[in-house]
Design a protein around this motif. Structure first.
Motif: not given
Length: 418
Positions: A409-416
Motif C-alpha cells: 500500500e505504501k509503495l503504490v501510494g509513493s508511485a501515485s
C-alpha cells in the motif's frame, strides 16, 4: 535437520496426553529421544476439526534420526509438532465437549417432559421412582444443562431439584453444527502446519504432508494392515545426510543455529559464441498480487468493499494499471473464486496492461499463486504481494520475493505521488 515418525493411538476419555518411545538408543541417542518426548509433551497440539486442544491420545515415537553436525534441539521441536499434525490428517478425529454428571428430582407427572428434553440433549440417563417423585441420573452436555434449571422450575412449578457434579469430556452431541459454525481451516493455521520442509538443490522447499509421505516413506509394506497403522502417522521432513553435507559445504559452513536464508539469484548464465566467458542476463521481473488480500489491507479499498465488492475490485485494478506503468514490468492480479459454484478459471486483460486471473471453483488464489511460482520461478524474478503467512512460506520456498499487502500500500501510494 530432524526426522520424526510417530503413531497416534486413541486413549481413554480423560487420559490426557501420553508420550512414549519405542526407538532403540542404537538408532538415535537417548538425549535426542528425550528432546523429542519433551517437545511433544510441552507443546499444546491443536486438533484439525476446530483447532481445539488435542487430548486423550497416546503418542508413540516409532523412528527418528539426526545429523551429527546439523541438528539442534529446536529442529526436533519443529519436526515433532508437524508429525503430530500430519498423523491427525489420517486419524478418525473425534470432537469432545464437557459433560455434567447430574441428578434431577421432580414430580412423576413431569417425567415425560424431562426425558424428552434429555433425549434431545443426547444425555445418558437412569430413572428411578420413589413414591410420586422421579429421580433421574446421568450425564449431558454442559452447554445444554447450564440454563436448563430455569426451564425445569417453570414446567414443574418450582417442585424440582437438580444437582450437577464432575465435568468430564465425551464426544460432542452436535459435531457437524459446531465444526460448521467455527469454520476452522487448518490450511490457514500456519503455526500448526502438517507440511514438511525439505532441502532440494541447495534451497528450502515446503511440501504438503501427502507429497512428503509419497516421496519419502521408509516403512516396508509387510501387509495392508501394517501400512494403515504406520503410514497414517508418518512425518518425513528432510533429505539424506550426504546431501546436507554437500549443501552446507557449498554455502560455506555448518548450521550454527541461526536463521540463514539463501540469497535469491537474479541472473542467469547465457553462453556466447566465440568466447569461453559467460554473460549474465537479469531475469524479467513479474509482480503477482493476491487481489482480495490486498483489498482487505488497503484502507480505502476495504471501505469501498463494504459498499460494493465490484467497485473495490475495479479500484484495485485501476491502481495496478497505474502502478504497472510506473514499474514497467508485468503485473498479474489473482482473485479468489473458489466459492463461486460452477466457476471456471479465466484470464482477462485490464486496460491493456494488467493480467487478471479469476480462479476456478474449489481453487483458492493461494493455490493458483503457489502453482504459478513453482512453474515459473526459474524463468522470472517473481515478487508476490500477500499478507497470508502460509502463502508467503510456500512461494518463498521457490525463491520468490515477498511484499506484505500493507507494505505494498505504501509503495503504490509513493508511485501515485510521483
Amino acid at each position: 535437520y530432524a526426522h520424526v515418525e510417530l503413531e497416534l493411538i486413541e486413549g481413554a476419555y480423560g487420559s490426557g496426553i501420553e508420550v512414549v518411545s519405542e526407538v532403540s538408543e542404537d538408532i538415535i541417542d537417548k538425549n535426542y529421544q528425550a528432546n523429542i518426548l519433551n517437545s511433544l509433551m510441552r507443546y499444546r497440539h491443536k486438533g484439525i476439526l476446530t483447532g481445539s486442544q488435542l487430548t486423550d491420545v497416546k503418542i508413540v515415537l516409532r523412528y527418528a534420526r539426526a545429523h551429527k553436525k546439523h541438528t539442534s534441539g529446536a529442529d526436533f521441536y519443529e519436526a515433532s509438532k508437524r508429525a503430530v499434525r500430519c498423523a491427525l490428517n489420517f486419524a478418525d478425529n473425534v470432537l469432545l465437549e464437557p459433560y455434567y454428571d447430574f441428578e434431577i428430582e421432580l414430580p412423576f407427572e413431569a417425567l415425560n417432559r424431562l426425558t424428552f428434553d434429555l433425549n434431545n440433549m443426547g444425555a445418558e440417563t437412569n430413572i428411578g421412582v420413589e413414591g410420586d417423585i422421579a429421580i433421574v441420573t446421568g450425564s449431558a452436555p454442559v452447554i445444554c444443562l447450564s440454563d436448563y434449571m430455569d426451564e425445569l422450575k417453570s414446567y414443574t412449578k418450582g417442585c424440582a431439584r437438580m444437582y450437577l457434579a464432575d465435568v468430564n469430556y465425551r464426544p460432542c452431541h452436535n459435531t457437524e453444527e459446531v465444526v460448521r459454525s467455527l469454520d476452522y481451516r487448518q490450511s490457514f493455521d500456519v503455526h500448526n502446519t502438517s507440511d514438511s520442509v525439505i532441502c532440494e538443490g541447495g534451497a528450502s522447499k515446503v511440501i504438503d504432508y501427502m507429497s512428503a509421505i509419497d516421496r519419502y516413506g521408509f516403512y516396508e509394506k509387510e501387509s495392508t494392515e501394517d501400512v494403515a497403522r504406520l503410514v497414517k502417522s508418518t512425518f518425513i521432513g528432510t533429505i539424506g545426510t550426504d546431501e546436507i553435507d554437500e549443501i552446507m559445504s557449498k554455502t560455506g559452513g555448518q548450521n550454527k543455529g541461526r536463521d540463514v536464508r539463501k540469497v535469491k539469484k537474479t541472473v542467469l548464465p547465457v553462453a556466447t559464441s566465440g568466447s569461453s566467458k559467460k554473460v549474465y542476463k537479469a531475469k524479467e521481473k513479474y509482480l503477482v498480487v493476491d487481489g482480495y488480500n490486498v483489498i482487505h489491507a488497503f484502507a480505502d479499498l476495504k471501505e469501498l468493499m463494504e459498499v460494493s465488492l465490484d467497485a473495490a475490485r475495479g479500484a484495485l485494478l485501476d491502481k495496478m494499471s497505474n502502478y504497472r506503468g510506473y514499474v514497467g514490468h508485468p503485473v498479474m492480479v489473482v482473485f479468489d473464486a473458489y466459492r463461486v459454484k460452477g466457476g471456471t478459471e479465466h484470464v482477462e486483460t485490464y486496460n491493456g496492461n494488467v493480467l487478471v486471473v479469476y480462479t476456478k471453483e474449489a481453487q483458492t488464489a493461494d493455490h493458483f499463486i503457489e502453482r504459478f511460482a513453482r512453474v515459473h520461478a526459474a524463468d522470472y524474478d517473481i515478487t508476490v504481494v500477500t499478507s497470508d503467512g502460509l502463502e508467503q512460506s510456500m512461494v518463498r520456498g521457490y525463491g520468490c520475493t515477498i511484499i506484505s499487502s500493507r507494505e505494498f500500500e505504501k509503495l503504490v501510494g509513493s508511485a501515485s505521488i510521483l
